[in-house]
Scaffold this active site. Structure first.
Site, mmCIF file in Angstrom:
data_model
loop_
_atom_site.group_PDB
_atom_site.id
_atom_site.type_symbol
_atom_site.label_atom_id
_atom_site.label_comp_id
_atom_site.label_asym_id
_atom_site.label_seq_id
_atom_site.Cartn_x
_atom_site.Cartn_y
_atom_site.Cartn_z
ATOM 1 N N LYS A 189 0.898 -1.274 -0.059
ATOM 2 C CA LYS A 189 0.040 -0.025 0.045
ATOM 3 C C LYS A 189 0.913 1.180 -0.020
ATOM 4 O O LYS A 189 1.883 1.384 0.815
ATOM 5 C CB LYS A 189 -0.783 -0.046 1.191
ATOM 6 C CG LYS A 189 -1.883 -1.142 1.111
ATOM 7 C CD LYS A 189 -3.035 -1.010 0.326
ATOM 8 C CE LYS A 189 -3.909 -2.041 0.511
ATOM 9 N NZ LYS A 189 -5.042 -1.910 -0.761
ATOM 10 N N HIS A 320 -10.490 -8.066 -7.731
ATOM 11 C CA HIS A 320 -10.164 -7.640 -6.327
ATOM 12 C C HIS A 320 -10.862 -8.476 -5.297
ATOM 13 O O HIS A 320 -11.901 -8.852 -5.199
ATOM 14 C CB HIS A 320 -10.991 -6.164 -6.263
ATOM 15 C CG HIS A 320 -11.138 -5.523 -5.034
ATOM 16 N ND1 HIS A 320 -12.272 -5.635 -4.293
ATOM 17 C CD2 HIS A 320 -10.056 -5.181 -4.117
ATOM 18 C CE1 HIS A 320 -12.007 -4.897 -2.925
ATOM 19 N NE2 HIS A 320 -10.852 -4.712 -3.014
HETATM 20 MG MG LIG Z 1 -6.801 -1.916 -4.141
#
Ligand SMILES: [Mg+2]
Length: 390
Positions: A189, A320
């Site tokens: 991230k 996802h």
């Molecule tokens: Mg994502």
């Protein structure tokens, strides 16, 4: 030379409808092992995520066949999905479970006032998935084989070890564990308020694992256009597999500009609430890697439509979350495809996906190959049985 005798063709029995006899709708709250934070938390837009609300739908037919489907929501929406599912379920009773396309349309029209994306469509996804599971089980085929598999295993990467709240040493340890377990790539991230932190963390992972590791980053929509342009250019040197959601999900033009100006592929699509939203991304060239989410767009039926569109546009595919459902669907895609390893839903099921050599391997069990666990029942907060009147 004597010819090998050809066995006579088997003549199938005449088709008779298999009516939906009962539907159990359940709301299940699955706690996460640790609260996690992505860029949306660091920019003050969301609180850390502590649980996943899962909508479970179990369908039984008059022939005694069964199918299970599920949807999910994060942070809010779980109780609304459950209530909406209880409202929709009676419309399927006595319908032929094999008429999936028609039943999807029926639920969509019933849901018309609630909207063509969002909660209503997410609720339909659980029913649609349960119908596909039932159909595949009835046929005695794994779901990927029923649809038409392209491969028996799919490359996978881990996301759950790379959250922004984890110190980089922890991220590297988690990546080591993932790679040792046979996972093929690592996603990190990004989107930290200090861009140097992002670049240092990416550099640390690249340095530790070398140039051959498939490495992705995900900014979770937290950059504006100038910042995204600058960051995407700064990230080029790390030879990333993709840069995910550099911009707000609705900024189709912004994603398209980035996709055209940066060498690294741009990935987006997880926030799309319908196959029409994904079609817009495809039509505008906004993604090199498309990231549809079957539970968010209405289930397997619209997902297959998206796969066909992605194939025609020669895109890569990386669905996802929800690896339990996306693995068999991804296995039907003929282009480059990745499945995201996030283990949050594992407590719901008895089975574990086999992972080896950088890939997730399809189960040979019929349908989704999933059985609900005792823990799934224990985590159930609400449940209702909708049945044909006796
Ligand atoms: Mg994502």
């Amino acid at each position: 030379m004597t010819a090998t005798p050809v066995p006579p063709l088997r003549t199938p029995a005449e088709y008779t409808p298999d009516r939906i006899a009962e539907i159990r709708v359940s709301s299940v709250r699955v706690p996460l092992p640790h609260a996690i934070s992505d860029a949306k938390v660091y920019t003050g837009r969301q609180k850390p995520l502590t649980e996943v609300a899962v909508l479970l739908v179990e369908i039984r037919s008059s022939d005694g066949c069964a199918g299970m489907g599920f949807g999910y929501s994060l942070r809010s929406g779980g109780p609304a999905q459950y209530a909406h599912a209880c409202e929709l379920a009676p419309a399927l009773i006595d319908e032929d479970a094999a008429d999936i396309s028609r039943l999807w349309e029926k639920l969509v029209w019933l849901n018309a006032s609630a909207g063509s994306s969002g909660l209503g469509i997410q609720t339909i996804a659980a029913f649609d998935t349960a119908l596909w599971d039932l159909k595949a089980r009835r046929a005695g085929l794994p779901l990927a084989k029923l649809i038409g598999a392209h491969q028996d295993s799919v490359p996978c990467y881990n996301t759950s070890g790379g959250y922004l709240n984890a110190p980089i040493e922890q991220v590297i340890e988690a990546a080591e564990r993932s790679l040792a377990a046979g996972i093929g790539g690592i996603k990190l991230k990004v989107g930290h308020p200090d861009r140097r932190v992002d670049l240092q963390r990416v550099a640390a992972v690249r340095d530790r694992f070398g140039p051959d590791l498939p490495l992705m980053v995900d900014a979770n929509q937290q950059w504006d256009r100038p910042r995204a342009q600058r960051m995407c250019q700064a990230l080029e040197e790390f030879d990333l597999t993709w840069i995910e959601e550099p911009l707000p999900a609705h900024d189709v033009a912004g994603h398209a500009t980035l996709a055209n100006s940066v060498r690294t592929p741009i990935a987006t699509g997880e926030m799309a609430g319908s196959s029409a939203d994904l079609e817009k991304l495809i039509d505008h060239g906004a993604a090199g890697v498309l990231q549809p989410d079957a539970p968010r767009i209405g289930g397997v039926t619209p997902f297959l439509d998206v796969l066909a569109q992605a194939r025609r546009a020669r895109l890569q595919l990386a669905p996802h979350f929800v690896m339990e459902l996306h693995l068999p669907l991804a296995a039907t895609f003929p282009g480059q495809v990745w499945v995201e390893h996030i283990e949050w839903l594992e407590p719901l099921f008895e089975e574990r996906i086999r992972i080896a050599d950088g890939r997730m391997h399809l189960s040979a069990a019929p349908g989704l190959g999933l059985t609900l666990s005792e823990q799934a029942r224990a985590l159930t907060s609400d449940t209702r049985l909708i049945a044909r009147p006796r």
